[in-house]
Design a protein around this motif. Structure first.
Motif, PDB file in Angstrom:
ATOM      1  N   ILE A 259      34.793  43.991 -22.063  1.00 36.01           N
ATOM      2  CA  ILE A 259      34.609  44.135 -20.623  1.00 36.01           C
ATOM      3  C   ILE A 259      33.284  43.478 -20.251  1.00 36.01           C
ATOM      4  O   ILE A 259      32.212  43.902 -20.685  1.00 36.01           O
ATOM      5  N   LYS A 260      33.359  42.402 -19.470  1.00 38.55           N
ATOM      6  CA  LYS A 260      32.174  41.647 -19.075  1.00 38.55           C
ATOM      7  C   LYS A 260      31.716  42.077 -17.675  1.00 38.55           C
ATOM      8  O   LYS A 260      32.524  42.499 -16.842  1.00 38.55           O
ATOM      9  N   HIS A 261      30.419  41.952 -17.442  1.00 38.30           N
ATOM     10  CA  HIS A 261      29.865  42.232 -16.111  1.00 38.30           C
ATOM     11  C   HIS A 261      28.595  41.394 -15.973  1.00 38.30           C
ATOM     12  O   HIS A 261      27.548  41.733 -16.518  1.00 38.30           O
ATOM     13  N   ILE A 558      27.811  29.388 -19.745  1.00 38.73           N
ATOM     14  CA  ILE A 558      26.529  28.989 -19.139  1.00 38.73           C
ATOM     15  C   ILE A 558      25.418  30.030 -19.310  1.00 38.73           C
ATOM     16  O   ILE A 558      24.248  29.669 -19.317  1.00 38.73           O
ATOM     17  N   ASN A 559      25.787  31.309 -19.445  1.00 40.30           N
ATOM     18  CA  ASN A 559      24.715  32.320 -19.465  1.00 40.30           C
ATOM     19  C   ASN A 559      24.923  33.450 -20.457  1.00 40.30           C
ATOM     20  O   ASN A 559      24.136  34.392 -20.470  1.00 40.30           O
ATOM     21  N   GLU A 560      25.970  33.401 -21.244  1.00 37.78           N
ATOM     22  CA  GLU A 560      26.307  34.532 -22.099  1.00 37.78           C
ATOM     23  C   GLU A 560      25.181  34.869 -23.074  1.00 37.78           C
ATOM     24  O   GLU A 560      24.660  34.003 -23.777  1.00 37.78           O
ATOM     25  N   LYS A 561      24.825  36.142 -23.118  1.00 39.50           N
ATOM     26  CA  LYS A 561      23.775  36.600 -24.038  1.00 39.50           C
ATOM     27  C   LYS A 561      24.340  37.548 -25.096  1.00 39.50           C
ATOM     28  O   LYS A 561      23.794  37.670 -26.188  1.00 39.50           O
ATOM     29  N   GLN A 562      25.447  38.228 -24.756  1.00 36.08           N
ATOM     30  CA  GLN A 562      25.930  39.300 -25.627  1.00 36.08           C
ATOM     31  C   GLN A 562      26.731  38.797 -26.822  1.00 36.08           C
ATOM     32  O   GLN A 562      26.667  39.371 -27.906  1.00 36.08           O
ATOM     33  N   VAL A 563      27.497  37.735 -26.629  1.00 38.54           N
ATOM     34  CA  VAL A 563      28.361  37.226 -27.692  1.00 38.54           C
ATOM     35  C   VAL A 563      28.011  35.769 -27.958  1.00 38.54           C
ATOM     36  O   VAL A 563      28.004  34.956 -27.031  1.00 38.54           O
TER      37      VAL A 563
END
Length: 641
Positions: A259-261, A558-563
């Motif tokens: 679940i992305k936010h 462009i901005n993913e930090k978690q995966v």
């Protein structure tokens, strides 16, 4: 005048097959009466239209069920009309037909709980129950009326069957008997093959569950078009969807973040235009091969190459499946296909959170364009499940002068039609264009013969033609008021004919270009990280500043930090999970290999030298497959809010 040999037998066969059609129609009406509130059919004309479309699906079920009966009825055995043989056919006919027919009655009740026709997966679920006898007894007691209806229709069927008696014809000469029998045999077999496929025209595949959604105004109506034997038959060998339980839910959620936010960009509402380009593999695109070591490399996409200079492109991107419909589910819904297609499985007819649903919730008009005959490749059916507002195909184009004679409308005129229809729309809109022309038999319009390089393999000039069609589209679209407020995406559905050995290597198979272009050139550059089709959906929502949580197995590019960047696909009979410097292979039960990302043919298994980095990649691979199977099987393909 002599009668045609065995005419009474053939009349009896037609009568008996038509009886099956009649009783399938009766059971469809009964199914509707039991579940009318769920099926939501507004008018009698709509109901009869859905029943009419159901005939193709009934045909497939009836022929599969009666295949042996039909074969024995038409073989030139010279005993076919004798009483003993006809008695044997009677028992064979009802043993197979009533068994298949009974499954429809089960769905009178079971449908209320599953909201779909029973499939092979339903049988698999029952197989795990230890108290089958008790379950059957309770069903019998609680729903006695269903059994009563079954026995009434079965008895009526038997009575009607017996009303047509076969009389033995007078003996005829062997040449006449066998000659006529062989001719009729060939005709009936041909008809049966067409009936099993569900389409006598040129088609890429037999009809499946997804095709029932072509004819509906809401997804539930597809179950009225279908029948339960068809659903079981078509999913009999396609259920590789099995749950695994190797990690805890907390581990899965932390490794995968399903679940992305995002909160990286301010909320905006640009138009979104997605080109899914048929077979437009990375190999053919010069801008995506600038660092290639392939000797004498040639590309065939001068326009895409020029557009790439003003776009954000991903040069190490992959398709998450192997067929066109896989590309649609991956790009639009973020759902990859592995050993078996999600869209051909027992599970596609459920609520699916996707780019369509999220943007519709924000007030977007959504549409799907494909120049082939409406319903081709399963796009119309799946599009209805996703909830597209509009579908534009060969029917809406309404000019067969531009038909290529095989697949659909040539790309250049259909792309111009696309532009004109977009210009009519109220903004914001989201539109998907699936191209047609870069496909076998690899032809281009006659007036363009010699304009595009023939290249090294059969598809190359078709790629050049589609690239030219894109150029003409952008030339027209940039004059429209909506153009500057639009994010354009280009991606291939899958690969195609390979010219260079480099692209025959295991890790280079099915690579695709991914390109994001916006006229304000906010996103420009070349990214060589791992990327994949399922990343497009979350990337677009991130770019737009979508403010709500949403389900996604992909990641923002462009901005993913978690995966961290990764690719997941199924090839060589294993799941392949690529991330960092390694590729993990998983057989569905255990990790079977780790390979260097530079080992393009996966020749040197490093599992005995496993490092902590490899172990994390392996855990992420397991987490992905575990969550994928659970959410699809449990019908949790949306965010619970």
């Amino acid at each position: 005048m002599h009668k045609f040999p065995r005419i009474n037998e053939y009349k009896a066969l037609v009568y008996r097959v038509l009886l099956a059609y009649g009783f399938y129609s009766i059971v469809r009406i009964l199914f509707f009466l039991y579940n009318a509130k769920l099926l939501k059919v507004d008018t009698a004309s709509d109901f009869f239209a859905l029943c009419y479309h159901g005939i193709a699906f009934d045909t497939t079920s009836i022929i599969y069920t009666n295949g042996l009966f039909i074969l024995l009825s038409i073989l030139p055995l010279k005993i076919n009309a004798k009483k003993g043989f006809q008695k044997f056919l009677f028992y064979l006919y009802f043993a197979t037909n009533l068994l298949a027919y009974a499954t429809n009655f089960i769905d009178f009740i079971y449908y209320r709980y599953t909201f779909s026709r029973s499939t092979r997966a339903s049988l698999d679920t029952l197989e795990n129950e230890q108290n089958k006898g008790l379950l059957f007894f309770n069903f019998l007691i609680n729903y006695w009326h269903v059994f009563l209806l079954f026995f009434i229709t079965a008895i009526l069927w038997v009575i009607l069957y017996k009303r047509y008696k076969i009389k033995e014809d007078k003996p005829v000469s062997n040449p006449k008997y066998f000659g006529a029998s062989i001719a009729v045999f060939l005709i009936i077999v041909t008809l049966c093959i067409g009936g099993i496929r569900g389409d006598f025209r040129k088609s890429t595949r037999p009809i499946n569950l997804l095709d029932a959604s072509r004819f509906v105004t809401n997804a539930a109506q597809a179950d009225l078009v279908l029948n339960t034997p068809f659903a079981i038959i078509r999913t009999w060998s396609t259920n590789s969807f099995k749950k695994i339980d190797l990690l805890s839910k907390n581990e899965v959620d932390s490794l995968l973040v399903p679940i992305k936010h995002y909160a990286n960009n301010p909320e905006t509402k640009p138009n979104v235009v997605i080109f899914i380009l048929e077979s437009f593999a990375r190999e053919y695109n010069g801008a995506f091969n600038k660092n290639t070591t392939i000797p004498n490399y040639e590309g065939y996409t001068p326009f895409v190459d020029s557009l790439a200079q003003h776009s954000l492109i991903f040069t190490n991107a992959y398709a998450n499946g192997w067929k066109s419909i896989h590309g649609v589910s991956s790009v639009i819904a973020g759902i990859p296909s592995f050993k078996d297609a999600f869209t051909s499985s027992p599970y596609p007819k459920q609520k699916i959170e996707s780019l369509v649903s999220t943007l519709k919730s924000e007030g977007y008009d959504t549409s799907f364009f494909h120049g082939a005959p409406n319903g081709s490749m399963g796009f119309l059916g799946f599009g209805n499940i996703l909830g597209y507002d509009h579908y534009y195909g060969k029917t809406e184009y309404n000019n067969d002068a531009d038909f290529d004679g095989v697949w659909g409308i040539w790309d250049e005129p259909f792309f111009q039609f696309f532009n004109k229809e977009l210009t009519k729309k109220k903004q914001p809109f989201m539109a998907t264009m699936f191209s047609v022309s870069s496909h076998e038999p690899y032809r281009i319009p006659e007036r363009y013969e010699g304009k595009f390089p023939k290249g090294k393999v059969n598809i190359n000039q078709c790629i050049g033609y589609t690239d030219y069609a894109l150029k003409q589209f952008f030339k027209s679209a940039e004059k429209e008021s909506w153009f500057k407020n639009t994010i354009f995406v280009m991606v291939a559905d899958h690969g195609n004919t390979i010219a260079y050995d480099e692209y025959r290597k295991e890790l280079n198979k099915n690579t695709v270009p991914i390109l994001f272009y916006s006229p304000n050139e906010k996103y420009v550059g070349v990214n060589n990280d791992w990327a994949q089709q399922i990343d497009i959906y979350p990337t677009l929502l991130d770019m737009m500043g979508y403010q709500k949580p949403f389900r996604s197995w992909g990641r923002s590019l462009i901005n993913e930090k978690q995966v961290p960047p990764f690719v997941v696909k199924y090839s060589a009979n294993v799941f392949q999970y690529m991330s960092g410097d390694y590729v993990c292979t998983f057989d569905g039960k255990k990790i079977v290999g780790y390979y260097s990302k530079d080992d393009k043919n996966l020749e040197h298994n490093l599992i005995k030298q496993k490092t902590p980095e490899m172990d994390v990649i392996g855990q992420r691979c397991i987490a992905f497959i575990q969550d994928y199977m659970e959410r699809i099987i449990d019908k949790r393909l949306e965010t619970v809010r």
